[in-house]
Write a protein that holds these residues in place. Sequence first.
Motif, PDB file in Angstrom:
ATOM      1  N   UNK A 153       0.838  -1.209   0.000  1.00  0.00           N
ATOM      2  CA  UNK A 153       0.000   0.000   0.000  1.00  0.00           C
ATOM      3  C   UNK A 153       0.873   1.259   0.000  1.00  0.00           C
ATOM      4  N   UNK A 154       1.969   1.234   0.733  1.00  0.00           N
ATOM      5  CA  UNK A 154       2.886   2.373   0.781  1.00  0.00           C
ATOM      6  C   UNK A 154       3.515   2.599  -0.588  1.00  0.00           C
ATOM      7  N   UNK A 155       3.887   1.502  -1.275  1.00  0.00           N
ATOM      8  CA  UNK A 155       4.485   1.627  -2.606  1.00  0.00           C
ATOM      9  C   UNK A 155       3.483   2.218  -3.598  1.00  0.00           C
ATOM     10  N   UNK A 156       2.207   1.816  -3.503  1.00  0.00           N
ATOM     11  CA  UNK A 156       1.179   2.371  -4.393  1.00  0.00           C
ATOM     12  C   UNK A 156       1.002   3.872  -4.159  1.00  0.00           C
ATOM     13  N   UNK A 157       1.026   4.297  -2.925  1.00  0.00           N
ATOM     14  CA  UNK A 157       0.871   5.721  -2.612  1.00  0.00           C
ATOM     15  C   UNK A 157       2.069   6.506  -3.142  1.00  0.00           C
ATOM     16  N   UNK A 158       3.285   5.953  -3.045  1.00  0.00           N
ATOM     17  CA  UNK A 158       4.481   6.632  -3.551  1.00  0.00           C
ATOM     18  C   UNK A 158       4.409   6.803  -5.060  1.00  0.00           C
ATOM     19  N   UNK A 159       3.935   5.766  -5.774  1.00  0.00           N
ATOM     20  CA  UNK A 159       3.813   5.856  -7.232  1.00  0.00           C
ATOM     21  C   UNK A 159       2.782   6.914  -7.607  1.00  0.00           C
ATOM     22  N   UNK A 160       1.657   6.944  -6.915  1.00  0.00           N
ATOM     23  CA  UNK A 160       0.620   7.937  -7.215  1.00  0.00           C
ATOM     24  C   UNK A 160       1.116   9.354  -6.928  1.00  0.00           C
ATOM     25  N   UNK A 161       1.973   9.507  -5.943  1.00  0.00           N
ATOM     26  CA  UNK A 161       2.492  10.811  -5.582  1.00  0.00           C
ATOM     27  C   UNK A 161       3.468  11.327  -6.641  1.00  0.00           C
ATOM     28  N   UNK A 162       4.196  10.435  -7.291  1.00  0.00           N
ATOM     29  CA  UNK A 162       5.179  10.840  -8.293  1.00  0.00           C
ATOM     30  C   UNK A 162       4.550  11.217  -9.630  1.00  0.00           C
ATOM     31  N   UNK A 163       3.321  10.809  -9.877  1.00  0.00           N
ATOM     32  CA  UNK A 163       2.672  11.116 -11.154  1.00  0.00           C
ATOM     33  C   UNK A 163       2.330  12.595 -11.232  1.00  0.00           C
TER      34      UNK A 163
END
Length: 188
Positions: A153-163
């Motif tokens: 879940x943390x990795x998904x949030x990091x990817x969404x933040x970088x977009x």
Amino acid sequence: MSASTIERTARPRKSRTRSRNVNGRPALVISTLRPHQYDLRPACASLICPDCTTWVPITGIQARQQKLVPHDTGRAGKAAAVRCQGSNRLVDVDVAYEIWQQRLQDSGVETAARRPTTVLPKAFSPRTDQALRARAERTPAGRVADWNAVLPKVADVDVARRQVPAGHAPLDGSPVPMTTLHPQYPAC
């Protein structure tokens, strides 16, 4: 043998003020003050001046007429010497020494009774108690397992933040850097 070489900074004054001047304000009644605001011991009868809030001796404590000693406002050597308006004010001592002493002792006991002597722990709600017990029972292996369950879940949030969000880019100004800048300083 020579005399002392130390110079006095203040002029020696009489042990008692014998001024006949009397302040025109009404007499200060001792019974209207709190027991800790005056001292009726014969050796150092004094009270807190209501005007300047400093301890001032009472002259003639055993005489017919008692009054406050002429005194200045401000601190000695730090402020200008300005005569207090409460100087030479008559004092009506209508409390006996024994009564004052008893009131002072009673107020000390009353104050001590208001102060708590033991600190009582705050009561927990059942939900808080359950959470604390669960935290105490957790092991390091259990904590690692919980962290591994949260990592995706943390990795998904990091990817969404970088977009970069879709929309118009600002027309004026430089583009926003997408990489972290690490300035390098010259070696000294």
